[in-house]
Design an enzyme around this catalytic site. Sequence first.
Site, PDB file in Angstrom:
ATOM      1  CG  HIS A 146      31.070  45.355  29.237  1.00  0.00           C
ATOM      2  ND1 HIS A 146      30.513  44.158  29.611  1.00  0.00           N
ATOM      3  CD2 HIS A 146      32.357  45.076  28.844  1.00  0.00           C
ATOM      4  CE1 HIS A 146      31.405  43.196  29.427  1.00  0.00           C
ATOM      5  NE2 HIS A 146      32.522  43.725  28.978  1.00  0.00           N
ATOM      6  CG  ASN A 205      34.043  41.090  30.985  1.00  0.00           C
ATOM      7  OD1 ASN A 205      32.923  40.839  30.522  1.00  0.00           O
ATOM      8  ND2 ASN A 205      34.991  41.664  30.268  1.00  0.00           N
ATOM      9  CB  CYS A 250      31.973  42.490  25.986  1.00  0.00           C
ATOM     10  SG  CYS A 250      33.168  41.290  26.568  1.00  0.00           S
TER      11      CYS A 250
HETATM   12  N1  COA Z   1      48.217  39.081  38.921  1.00  0.00           N
HETATM   13  C1  COA Z   1      49.377  39.681  39.140  1.00  0.00           C
HETATM   14  N2  COA Z   1      50.100  40.310  38.190  1.00  0.00           N
HETATM   15  C2  COA Z   1      49.577  40.339  36.954  1.00  0.00           C
HETATM   16  C3  COA Z   1      48.350  39.729  36.637  1.00  0.00           C
HETATM   17  C4  COA Z   1      47.673  39.082  37.673  1.00  0.00           C
HETATM   18  N3  COA Z   1      46.500  38.459  37.488  1.00  0.00           N
HETATM   19  N4  COA Z   1      48.089  39.924  35.351  1.00  0.00           N
HETATM   20  C5  COA Z   1      49.105  40.637  34.837  1.00  0.00           C
HETATM   21  N5  COA Z   1      50.021  40.888  35.815  1.00  0.00           N
HETATM   22  C6  COA Z   1      51.258  41.629  35.729  1.00  0.00           C
HETATM   23  C7  COA Z   1      51.739  41.753  34.293  1.00  0.00           C
HETATM   24  O1  COA Z   1      52.460  40.582  33.944  1.00  0.00           O
HETATM   25  C8  COA Z   1      52.627  42.970  34.390  1.00  0.00           C
HETATM   26  O2  COA Z   1      53.867  42.592  34.920  1.00  0.00           O
HETATM   27  P1  COA Z   1      55.232  43.182  34.317  1.00  0.00           P
HETATM   28  O3  COA Z   1      55.134  44.679  34.521  1.00  0.00           O
HETATM   29  O4  COA Z   1      56.264  42.531  35.161  1.00  0.00           O
HETATM   30  O5  COA Z   1      55.226  42.776  32.877  1.00  0.00           O
HETATM   31  C9  COA Z   1      51.954  43.841  35.444  1.00  0.00           C
HETATM   32  O6  COA Z   1      51.068  42.963  36.160  1.00  0.00           O
HETATM   33  C10 COA Z   1      51.158  45.009  34.889  1.00  0.00           C
HETATM   34  O7  COA Z   1      50.419  44.563  33.794  1.00  0.00           O
HETATM   35  P2  COA Z   1      49.547  45.559  32.944  1.00  0.00           P
HETATM   36  O8  COA Z   1      48.975  44.815  31.807  1.00  0.00           O
HETATM   37  O9  COA Z   1      50.298  46.818  32.682  1.00  0.00           O
HETATM   38  O10 COA Z   1      48.403  45.948  33.994  1.00  0.00           O
HETATM   39  P3  COA Z   1      47.174  46.881  33.780  1.00  0.00           P
HETATM   40  O11 COA Z   1      47.190  47.963  34.785  1.00  0.00           O
HETATM   41  O12 COA Z   1      46.989  47.261  32.329  1.00  0.00           O
HETATM   42  O13 COA Z   1      45.964  45.914  34.162  1.00  0.00           O
HETATM   43  C11 COA Z   1      44.279  44.598  33.106  1.00  0.00           C
HETATM   44  C12 COA Z   1      45.766  44.728  33.433  1.00  0.00           C
HETATM   45  C13 COA Z   1      44.096  43.343  32.267  1.00  0.00           C
HETATM   46  C14 COA Z   1      43.497  44.475  34.394  1.00  0.00           C
HETATM   47  C15 COA Z   1      43.818  45.860  32.318  1.00  0.00           C
HETATM   48  O14 COA Z   1      44.707  46.128  31.282  1.00  0.00           O
HETATM   49  C16 COA Z   1      42.444  45.711  31.763  1.00  0.00           C
HETATM   50  O15 COA Z   1      41.474  45.653  32.476  1.00  0.00           O
HETATM   51  N6  COA Z   1      42.329  45.710  30.424  1.00  0.00           N
HETATM   52  C17 COA Z   1      41.043  45.577  29.772  1.00  0.00           C
HETATM   53  C18 COA Z   1      40.653  44.132  29.772  1.00  0.00           C
HETATM   54  C19 COA Z   1      39.221  43.942  29.377  1.00  0.00           C
HETATM   55  O16 COA Z   1      38.375  44.700  29.736  1.00  0.00           O
HETATM   56  N7  COA Z   1      38.964  42.867  28.641  1.00  0.00           N
HETATM   57  C20 COA Z   1      37.656  42.489  28.248  1.00  0.00           C
HETATM   58  C21 COA Z   1      37.141  43.348  27.173  1.00  0.00           C
HETATM   59  S1  COA Z   1      35.428  43.137  26.962  1.00  0.00           S
END
Ligand code: COA
Length: 330
Positions: free
Chosen positions: A255, A285, A116
Amino acid sequence: MNKLFSAGITGTGSFLPEKVLTNHDLEKIVDTSDEWITTRTGIKSRRIADDQIASSDLATKAAEAAMEDAGIHPEEVDLIIVATATPDMAFPSTACIVQKNIGAVNAAAFDIEAACTGFLYALTMGEQFIKTGFYKNILIIGAETLSKVLNWKDRNTCILFGDGAGAVILQRTEEEGMLASYLGSDGRNSDSLTLPAGGSRMPISYKTIDEGLHCIRMEGSEVFKFAVRTMGSSALKALEKCNIALEEIDFLVPHQANSRIIEAAAKRLKLPMDKVYINLDKYGNMSAASVPVALDEAVKSNAIKKGDKVVLVAFGGGLTWGSSIIKWIK
Ligand code: COA
């Protein structure tokens, strides 16, 4: 050392595939909800390329728009750099395919892969070629078809990404438009964001396909923490290099991964959100395409005006990060 030349962005363009995939559409594919995706990421929909469309097709359209905006002909382009994590194939490079498509018969061409952060790596590389006098007109593109490398059964990743392309023309200019750039990487934490199969470490096999190893895998919360740390700090490093104070920043083009990550970066830079360009609600993204598409839209909607000092900043797989401080001179 001889005097360096000045470089500046003189044209922008972007291209998004027509097909829209909304959060409600995703509710029918994986166990998720519009409410979860919106509150955790800010994303409402993303664009998806048709089966027969590759990254070079999107890149070509964005490139043509940027050349028209800058008023230059394909034969004048000296170099094409395509930043992409989803090239058409391992080789030829996507840049060479674009070179053929647009008829840039005098251009050298290569791809760069910094996930990215790819567009900022490419822009910084282009800047060096212009400043040393090696080239005068460079076409820099970020293009992705991430929909092709997503596991559509994995709700952790498939909700985040989309397809698109953005391009800029970087030229030798009278006025300085590239004020400073800063790039970084940390390969020790590469495991948190990977596409493991399809390279020489793990060639594609029935086993890798069965295990979904030819698709993006991500430790979401690890990447989130890294991103919050890095977006602000890399912008500050670049600002320091050109001696620009926070109060002098007019606009931020970050980004587009997650609105919470962008808000944290804006806070660190003491910028109100109306000085930050956000389009992740529409496109998700788009990896290396996110920054150039956002820049093109910000310029075309007059959110960025002549003379503005603009921070471009990104983070991504590798892990990588980078920032450029530009002055809008057009
Ligand atoms: N829909 C519903 N629930 C979901 C889900 C979805 N699409 N994806 C994950 N969950 C669940 C998980 O399984 C977890 O459940 P659990 O507590 O029972 O295990 C819960 O939601 C919370 O997950 P968590 O990972 O703690 O959520 P978060 O607040 O960290 O948000 C992201 C998840 C991925 C949105 C966040 O971590 C993020 O944006 N990370 C950066 C990703 C990124 O930018 N990637 C590209 C880099 S260039």
